[in-house]
Design a protein around this motif. Structure first.
Motif, PDB file in Angstrom:
ATOM      1  N   GLU A 191       0.860  -1.090   0.041  1.00 24.95           N
ATOM      2  CA  GLU A 191      -0.071  -0.066   0.054  1.00 24.95           C
ATOM      3  C   GLU A 191       0.818   1.157  -0.047  1.00 24.95           C
ATOM      4  O   GLU A 191       0.659   2.177  -0.327  1.00 24.95           O
ATOM      5  N   ARG A 192       2.032   1.465   0.826  1.00 25.25           N
ATOM      6  CA  ARG A 192       2.913   2.407   0.883  1.00 25.25           C
ATOM      7  C   ARG A 192       3.989   2.332  -0.196  1.00 25.25           C
ATOM      8  O   ARG A 192       4.998   3.178  -0.044  1.00 25.25           O
ATOM      9  N   ARG A 193       4.300   1.338  -0.887  1.00 24.35           N
ATOM     10  CA  ARG A 193       5.128   1.235  -1.882  1.00 24.35           C
ATOM     11  C   ARG A 193       5.683   2.374  -2.581  1.00 24.35           C
ATOM     12  O   ARG A 193       7.088   2.562  -2.544  1.00 24.35           O
ATOM     13  N   ALA A 194       4.899   3.090  -3.214  1.00 23.36           N
ATOM     14  CA  ALA A 194       5.343   4.332  -3.725  1.00 23.36           C
ATOM     15  C   ALA A 194       5.996   5.145  -2.723  1.00 23.36           C
ATOM     16  O   ALA A 194       7.278   5.952  -3.084  1.00 23.36           O
ATOM     17  N   LEU A 195       5.538   5.459  -1.820  1.00 23.61           N
ATOM     18  CA  LEU A 195       6.126   6.432  -0.797  1.00 23.61           C
ATOM     19  C   LEU A 195       7.595   5.689  -0.208  1.00 23.61           C
ATOM     20  O   LEU A 195       8.446   6.475  -0.115  1.00 23.61           O
ATOM     21  N   ILE A 196       7.593   4.246   0.134  1.00 26.12           N
ATOM     22  CA  ILE A 196       8.831   3.716   0.504  1.00 26.12           C
ATOM     23  C   ILE A 196       9.653   3.956  -0.523  1.00 26.12           C
ATOM     24  O   ILE A 196      11.034   4.254  -0.221  1.00 26.12           O
ATOM     25  N   ASP A 197       9.594   3.756  -1.917  1.00 22.90           N
ATOM     26  CA  ASP A 197      10.431   3.842  -2.937  1.00 22.90           C
ATOM     27  C   ASP A 197      11.011   5.303  -3.022  1.00 22.90           C
ATOM     28  O   ASP A 197      12.324   5.376  -3.461  1.00 22.90           O
ATOM     29  N   ALA A 198      10.201   6.367  -3.018  1.00 23.88           N
ATOM     30  CA  ALA A 198      10.620   7.654  -3.012  1.00 23.88           C
ATOM     31  C   ALA A 198      11.437   7.992  -2.102  1.00 23.88           C
ATOM     32  O   ALA A 198      12.526   8.610  -2.300  1.00 23.88           O
ATOM     33  N   LEU A 199      11.177   7.662  -0.745  1.00 22.10           N
ATOM     34  CA  LEU A 199      12.160   7.902   0.530  1.00 22.10           C
ATOM     35  C   LEU A 199      13.544   7.084   0.048  1.00 22.10           C
ATOM     36  O   LEU A 199      14.555   7.976   0.505  1.00 22.10           O
ATOM     37  N   THR A 200      13.631   5.901  -0.080  1.00 22.68           N
ATOM     38  CA  THR A 200      14.623   5.222  -0.403  1.00 22.68           C
ATOM     39  C   THR A 200      15.624   6.067  -1.600  1.00 22.68           C
ATOM     40  O   THR A 200      16.651   6.001  -1.519  1.00 22.68           O
ATOM     41  N   ALA A 201      14.907   6.115  -2.668  1.00 19.44           N
ATOM     42  CA  ALA A 201      15.762   6.640  -3.723  1.00 19.44           C
ATOM     43  C   ALA A 201      16.262   8.194  -3.221  1.00 19.44           C
ATOM     44  O   ALA A 201      17.398   8.559  -3.681  1.00 19.44           O
ATOM     45  N   ARG A 202      15.475   8.682  -2.494  1.00 18.70           N
ATOM     46  CA  ARG A 202      16.061  10.239  -1.967  1.00 18.70           C
ATOM     47  C   ARG A 202      16.980   9.873  -1.100  1.00 18.70           C
ATOM     48  O   ARG A 202      18.268  10.962  -1.240  1.00 18.70           O
TER      49      ARG A 202
END
Length: 248
Positions: A191-202
């Motif tokens: 459910e939160r994958r998009a946010l997790i991916d964005a935070l990890t990439a940042r």
């Protein structure tokens, strides 16, 4: 508060109280009563005790599992205090001047017992914040001797658990879960994958930029927050739970 830590409840280590009493006698010349285990802390590999000496003096004992022990966590604060940084809490020397002793696979470090509160509980005064800032300037400007500098971890700008994110992603993508808790965790992750991916990439991008910035290496406190500041009733404060690192 009667402890530097107030977070995770812990069980005592596999270390007899009688063995601790004997070690404090042998290595610190202290006659003490059986130590009182304090079931609190943020580190599952570190345990703390209140130690009452027979003469009435009180001490704070840290017991650390040998696996993962970093000598810099004791040697650096001792050096900083010796250089005049009086607000740095440093371990008391054992016989021979060492900052810790070894007992049955554990590392023991003894400190003065300070009855006070965390800086996060009630905050700091303006004067205390200014003094704290001055201390950090001293720490950042301190040049460690080579023998001590070699013990200090070099900052890689990669979070310690960064690889765990990739392992979790692989496990969730595979879809093999042993219990309901794992399935529920996977559902939240998806459910939160998009946010997790964005935070990890940042985080990856910022870490890479810092690593390539060419900044001058300085000594830093690796875990700086108000929970690692202890304030006594008279306003005296201490920087505790120190974990130092060198920026690269």
């Amino acid at each position: 508060r009667d402890s530097y830590y107030t977070a995770i409840m812990l069980e005592p280590p596999d270390l007899a109280g009688e063995a601790i009493v004997a070690a404090l006698d042998a290595y610190y010349g202290l006659a003490v009563h059986r130590p009182a285990f304090l079931p609190v802390g943020n580190d599952s590999a570190t345990w703390v005790y209140r130690v009452d000496a027979v003469d009435g003096e009180r001490f704070f004992l840290k017991v650390r599992a040998g696996d993962g022990f970093r000598s810099s966590s004791l040697v650096v604060p001792h050096y900083l205090q010796q250089k005049g940084m009086a607000h740095v809490m440093a371990p008391l020397p054992a016989v021979g001047g060492k900052q810790w002793v070894t007992l049955e696979g554990f590392m023991l470090a003894l400190y003065p017992f300070v009855k006070g509160r965390m800086g996060a509980d009630g905050g700091l005064t303006a004067a205390q914040w200014r003094a704290f800032g001055a201390l950090m300037k001293q720490v950042h400007g301190c040049r460690l001797p080579g023998a001590i500098r070699s013990q200090v971890r070099r900052e890689s700008f990669v979070p310690g658990d960064r690889a765990l994110v990739d392992r979790l992603e692989e496990a969730i993508a595979a879809g093999r879960f042993e219990n309901g808790e794992a399935r529920a965790f996977a559902a939240v992750w998806r459910e939160r994958r998009a946010l997790i991916d964005a935070l990890t990439a940042r985080a990856d991008a910022l870490g890479a930029a810092l690593a390539e910035s060419g900044a001058k290496p300085v000594l830093c406190h690796g875990d700086m927050h108000p929970w690692n500041i202890l304030v006594e009733e008279d306003g005296t404060w201490w920087l505790v739970a120190v974990s130092y690192t060198h920026l690269t």
